[in-house]
Design a protein around this motif. Structure first.
Motif, PDB file in Angstrom:
ATOM      1  N   SER A 102     -40.185 -24.931 146.782  1.00  0.00           N
ATOM      2  CA  SER A 102     -40.875 -24.102 147.768  1.00  0.00           C
ATOM      3  C   SER A 102     -42.345 -24.049 147.400  1.00  0.00           C
ATOM      4  N   ARG A 143     -43.699 -23.209 152.782  1.00  0.00           N
ATOM      5  CA  ARG A 143     -42.692 -24.256 153.005  1.00  0.00           C
ATOM      6  C   ARG A 143     -41.558 -23.961 152.030  1.00  0.00           C
ATOM      7  N   ALA A 193     -37.751 -27.358 150.391  1.00  0.00           N
ATOM      8  CA  ALA A 193     -37.869 -28.823 150.422  1.00  0.00           C
ATOM      9  C   ALA A 193     -39.266 -29.206 150.897  1.00  0.00           C
ATOM     10  N   ILE A 194     -39.801 -30.308 150.352  1.00  0.00           N
ATOM     11  CA  ILE A 194     -41.137 -30.723 150.777  1.00  0.00           C
ATOM     12  C   ILE A 194     -41.141 -31.300 152.185  1.00  0.00           C
ATOM     13  N   THR A 195     -39.976 -31.480 152.760  1.00  0.00           N
ATOM     14  CA  THR A 195     -39.878 -31.952 154.139  1.00  0.00           C
ATOM     15  C   THR A 195     -39.634 -30.807 155.117  1.00  0.00           C
ATOM     16  N   ALA A 196     -39.503 -29.584 154.610  1.00  0.00           N
ATOM     17  CA  ALA A 196     -39.247 -28.433 155.471  1.00  0.00           C
ATOM     18  C   ALA A 196     -40.490 -28.133 156.309  1.00  0.00           C
ATOM     19  N   PRO A 197     -40.289 -27.551 157.490  1.00  0.00           N
ATOM     20  CA  PRO A 197     -41.453 -27.180 158.298  1.00  0.00           C
ATOM     21  C   PRO A 197     -42.262 -26.086 157.593  1.00  0.00           C
ATOM     22  N   THR A 218     -50.890 -28.455 154.538  1.00  0.00           N
ATOM     23  CA  THR A 218     -50.086 -29.611 154.144  1.00  0.00           C
ATOM     24  C   THR A 218     -50.820 -30.431 153.081  1.00  0.00           C
ATOM     25  N   ARG A 251     -49.839 -30.980 149.109  1.00  0.00           N
ATOM     26  CA  ARG A 251     -49.675 -32.314 148.544  1.00  0.00           C
ATOM     27  C   ARG A 251     -50.539 -32.507 147.302  1.00  0.00           C
ATOM     28  N   GLY A 297     -43.097 -37.934 146.266  1.00  0.00           N
ATOM     29  CA  GLY A 297     -43.661 -37.625 147.570  1.00  0.00           C
ATOM     30  C   GLY A 297     -44.634 -36.473 147.558  1.00  0.00           C
ATOM     31  N   LEU A 298     -44.737 -35.791 146.448  1.00  0.00           N
ATOM     32  CA  LEU A 298     -45.620 -34.638 146.372  1.00  0.00           C
ATOM     33  C   LEU A 298     -46.632 -34.783 145.257  1.00  0.00           C
TER      34      LEU A 298
END
Length: 192
Positions: free
Chosen positions: A118, A131, A134-138, A166, A170, A183-184
């Motif tokens: 998170s 967020r 998950a790093i893919t969560a909105p 965003t 990152r 990915g992060l």
């Protein structure tokens, strides 16, 4: 000693549910949502009370935002010690004493790794992007100046703030060897 000592009362997190504690029974969070380990204001917003006779005026309140990392710069300034380089820390002495211009952070960043990754970012002391899990969560967005309890997600109304958040999420993450997130990861951060 009493007249020459800076005393600070604060906490590292909001109320918790551990050991049988019941924060809802006592309304420990007031209007805030969440508890310890949550990145909502109820998990991270805490009281900060300071007393320093002759240097901090009594009965003064402020909306200044800070985080525990700021204590390093604050204590270094209070004691006259050099601040180690490479730290993300802003002295709160101007706010505490009412003297001088208080530096403001561009943003404050949090991440937490229980049941997923998170992240949260506070932008300009007003906008809170979160967020969860998950790093893919909105990314959710809250205007803390109007919604301190984080009840109304306004992300769809502010695409530029979502884009900025965003990018911070990152790049603000730093690999430590323990928390390496595909990915992060920040490619400029040192990794052991």
């Amino acid at each position: 000693l009493d007249d020459n000592t800076l005393i600070i009362f604060t906490s590292d997190n909001g109320p918790h549910k551990e050991g049988g504690a019941e924060p809802d029974f006592f309304k420990s969070n007031g209007p805030l949502r969440g508890y310890k380990r949550d990145l909502t204001e109820g998990g991270i917003r805490v009281p900060f009370i300071a007393r320093w006779p002759g240097r901090i005026a009594p009965d003064v309140t402020t909306a200044q935002v800070g985080y525990f990392g700021d204590m390093m710069a604050t204590f270094a300034e209070v004691t006259g010690a050099p601040l180690p380089s490479g730290l993300d820390s802003i002295s709160l002495v101007p706010t505490l004493t009412g003297r001088g211009a208080q530096m403001q952070p561009d943003y404050i960043y949090w991440e937490f790794y229980e049941n997923g990754v998170s992240q949260a970012v506070l932008l300009d002391g007003q906008w809170k992007a979160i967020r969860l899990k998950a790093i893919t969560a909105p990314i959710q967005l809250y205007d803390l100046s109007a919604d301190l309890g984080e009840r109304t997600d306004v992300a769809k109304l502010h695409p530029a703030l979502i884009a900025r958040s965003t990018e911070i999420m990152r790049t603000a993450h730093e690999d430590t060897g323990i928390w390496r997130i595909p990915g992060l990861s920040n490619p400029t951060a040192a990794s052991p």
